[in-house]
Write an enzyme that holds these catalytic residues in place. Structure first.
Site, PDB file in Angstrom:
ATOM      1  N   HIS A 153       1.007  -1.471   0.244  1.00  0.00           N
ATOM      2  CA  HIS A 153      -0.197  -0.158   0.231  1.00  0.00           C
ATOM      3  C   HIS A 153       0.629   1.060  -0.376  1.00  0.00           C
ATOM      4  O   HIS A 153       0.822   2.577   0.547  1.00  0.00           O
ATOM      5  CB  HIS A 153      -1.112   0.262   1.180  1.00  0.00           C
ATOM      6  CG  HIS A 153      -1.589  -1.500   1.313  1.00  0.00           C
ATOM      7  ND1 HIS A 153      -2.728  -1.161   1.013  1.00  0.00           N
ATOM      8  CD2 HIS A 153      -1.742  -2.380   2.432  1.00  0.00           C
ATOM      9  CE1 HIS A 153      -3.216  -2.925   1.191  1.00  0.00           C
ATOM     10  NE2 HIS A 153      -2.429  -3.502   1.606  1.00  0.00           N
ATOM     11  N   SER A 274      15.572  21.839 -16.573  1.00  0.00           N
ATOM     12  CA  SER A 274      14.572  22.388 -16.397  1.00  0.00           C
ATOM     13  C   SER A 274      14.800  22.730 -17.009  1.00  0.00           C
ATOM     14  O   SER A 274      15.491  23.259 -16.895  1.00  0.00           O
ATOM     15  CB  SER A 274      13.670  22.422 -15.223  1.00  0.00           C
ATOM     16  OG  SER A 274      13.206  23.174 -15.711  1.00  0.00           O
ATOM     17  N   LYS A 280      16.631  21.260 -10.817  1.00  0.00           N
ATOM     18  CA  LYS A 280      15.477  19.676 -11.521  1.00  0.00           C
ATOM     19  C   LYS A 280      16.724  19.418 -12.119  1.00  0.00           C
ATOM     20  O   LYS A 280      17.727  19.098 -12.772  1.00  0.00           O
ATOM     21  CB  LYS A 280      14.553  20.384 -12.351  1.00  0.00           C
ATOM     22  CG  LYS A 280      13.689  20.834 -11.558  1.00  0.00           C
ATOM     23  CD  LYS A 280      12.338  20.413 -11.114  1.00  0.00           C
ATOM     24  CE  LYS A 280      11.575  20.150 -12.241  1.00  0.00           C
ATOM     25  NZ  LYS A 280      10.758  18.717 -11.496  1.00  0.00           N
ATOM     26  N   GLU A 287       9.737   7.999 -17.343  1.00  0.00           N
ATOM     27  CA  GLU A 287       8.043   8.956 -17.610  1.00  0.00           C
ATOM     28  C   GLU A 287       8.021   8.738 -18.669  1.00  0.00           C
ATOM     29  O   GLU A 287       6.609   8.021 -18.643  1.00  0.00           O
ATOM     30  CB  GLU A 287       8.088  10.250 -17.162  1.00  0.00           C
ATOM     31  CG  GLU A 287       8.185  10.616 -15.615  1.00  0.00           C
ATOM     32  CD  GLU A 287       8.800  12.156 -15.504  1.00  0.00           C
ATOM     33  OE1 GLU A 287       7.886  13.059 -16.017  1.00  0.00           O
ATOM     34  OE2 GLU A 287       9.478  12.817 -14.270  1.00  0.00           O
TER      35      GLU A 287
END
Ligand code: ARG
Length: 455
Positions: A153, A274, A280, A287
């Protein structure tokens, strides 16, 4: 091609709409090799003269060579790759070229081409997947004693090793390899010679052509041979499962790379920055793999939906199989190719993993097991440990630094040795059940997967 029956040419937009050469030109090699085998079979059976056969085979080999070295371009005015090769051949050798299509139809031709194409691509995908499993296993070996929280979970559950976690993926990908192998074996029967749908009146030898093309046999019903694309769907299901596994691992890598977890750091060469936020470091590759998974599922759905209402035998709808199939092949290959080196170069931050493992009461099960071993029924032990966890949360401490006198308020079964029993290292090293998280068990898993890879 069918000028005999028709008084007018196809409307030019209808012609574009109908044509598939834009994408089925990918199968030029399989189409040519299939035609070579077909011609040789026709000659061996006395259906084609040896002289014509020689011209045809030489002509086809010349076309293949010219295409491969870029000396010949596909004629986009042809309807499909089969028409292109035949037209080009006839242009080169004249009448003999017109004899090639004896005892054959584009329906069995395309069915054999797609099988051969998929066979070649599946071999490449298999190699890429084996490389990925190898890299995962190597990382697992290096991290077989690195402790982190295991989750259920997405809540910290029990201590595991990072090697154990990675080996879970190795097992999944190993089954994916098996699925590719199974699908390839089931697919490897040649439909060539099924002709349009009903077979042929010529004395062909389908098995001879099949053998030349590396098939294990022939499809035994000519209608089935030209009608089904179940083999594509099987492979695309296997590709979808590969992507599903890649996507889950991607999701974890993205989480692990976040500032909240900081369990791993991907190599600079597999991350991006970024355009506005200087700090970043994004896991774009993972992704994208996660995103592209939807695309491969979509390709699978395309084929399932395409096929569900088709009456036997061939229908032009089936021309729509190729773009989806090719897209799923390209996507899986791209993803595997980027994933393996990304895993290989991933840096594991063992200290952060260990720190997280110290904080979430993930040794609570072991504390309950401790009491159970001392004779308390597990349910009662479970309840006491729950109360102790609640007390620790209230006091902002963890099980490992709660004082002995506090423990003994619950039961005098607690003794000094409990601290050793709930140490993370003990929790891990004691989980020796087969498949469990102990170092010895993970080593056995690594051995097993390495042997499977070699077999
Ligand atoms: N381009 C067609 C396809 O990809 C080849 C088979 C065409 N056969 C036919 N009878 N129209 O499916």
């Amino acid at each position: 091609m069918w000028a005999g029956r028709f008084a007018k040419a196809l409307d030019s937009k209808a012609d574009d709409f109908n044509s598939s050469i834009r994408f089925d030109c990918k199968m030029y090699k399989q189409d040519i090799l299939g035609s070579v085998a077909h011609a040789q079979m026709l000659a061996a059976q006395g259906i084609l003269s040896e002289a014509d056969c020689e011209q045809i085979v030489n002509g086809l080999c010349g076309i293949l060579e010219d295409l491969e070295k870029g000396a010949l371009a596909f004629d986009m005015d042809c309807e499909d790759i089969h028409m292109f090769v035949e037209a080009e051949l006839t242009g080169r050798i004249g009448d003999a070229g017109k004899r090639l299509h004896t005892a054959r139809s584009r329906n069995d031709q395309v069915a054999v081409d797609v099988r051969m194409y998929l066979r070649d691509e599946a071999e490449e995908i298999t190699l890429l997947l084996k490389q990925l499993v190898t890299d995962i296993v190597d990382q697992a070996e290096m991290n077989k004693a690195v402790i982190l929280p295991g989750y259920t979970h997405l809540q910290r559950a029990q201590p595991i090793t990072f090697g154990h976690h990675l080996m879970a993926y190795a097992m999944m990908f190993l089954r994916d390899l098996g699925r590719l192998r199974d699908a390839a074996a089931r697919m490897n029967y040649s439909p060539l010679g099924s002709c349009a749908l009903a077979g042929t009146t010529y004395p062909t030898n389908r098995r001879m052509a099949a053998e030349k093309l590396g098939f294990d046999g022939i499809t035994l019903n000519s209608i089935d041979g030209v009608s089904d694309r179940d083999f594509c769907i099987e492979f695309m299901s296997a590709f979808s499962l590969i992507m599903m596994h890649l996507s889950r691992l991607s999701e974890e890598i993205i989480l692990w790379s976040s500032w909240e977890f900081r369990y791993v750091e991907l190599d600079d060469s597999y991350t991006t920055g970024s355009s506005i936020m200087p700090q970043k470091k994004n896991s774009d590759m993972a992704e994208l793999v996660r995103g592209k998974t939807g695309r491969v599922y979509g390709d699978l759905m395309t084929l399932l939906t395409l096929m569900k209402g088709l009456p036997l035998a061939y229908n032009k709808d089936m021309q729509e199989d190729k773009e989806a199939l090719f897209d799923s092949i390209e996507t899986v290959k791209m993803c595997l190719d980027i994933f393996a080196p990304m895993i290989r170069t991933m840096r594991v931050k063992a200290d952060n993993m260990y720190r997280a493992a110290q904080e979430g009461f993930i040794n609570a099960t072991d504390l309950a097991d401790y009491l159970t071993r001392k004779g308390m029924p597990f349910r009662s032990a479970y309840k006491i440990v729950g109360q102790i966890v609640a007390e620790c949360i209230a006091r902002s401490c963890v099980l490992d630094n709660l004082a002995m006198e506090e423990y003994r308020k619950y039961t005098d079964l607690f003794e000094e040795d409990l601290y050793h029993e709930i140490a993370l290292e003990t929790c891990v090293s004691k989980r020796v059940s087969e498949g469990g998280t102990s170092v010895a068990s993970v080593e056995a898993q690594i051995d097993f997967v390495r042997k499977e890879l070699q077999a």
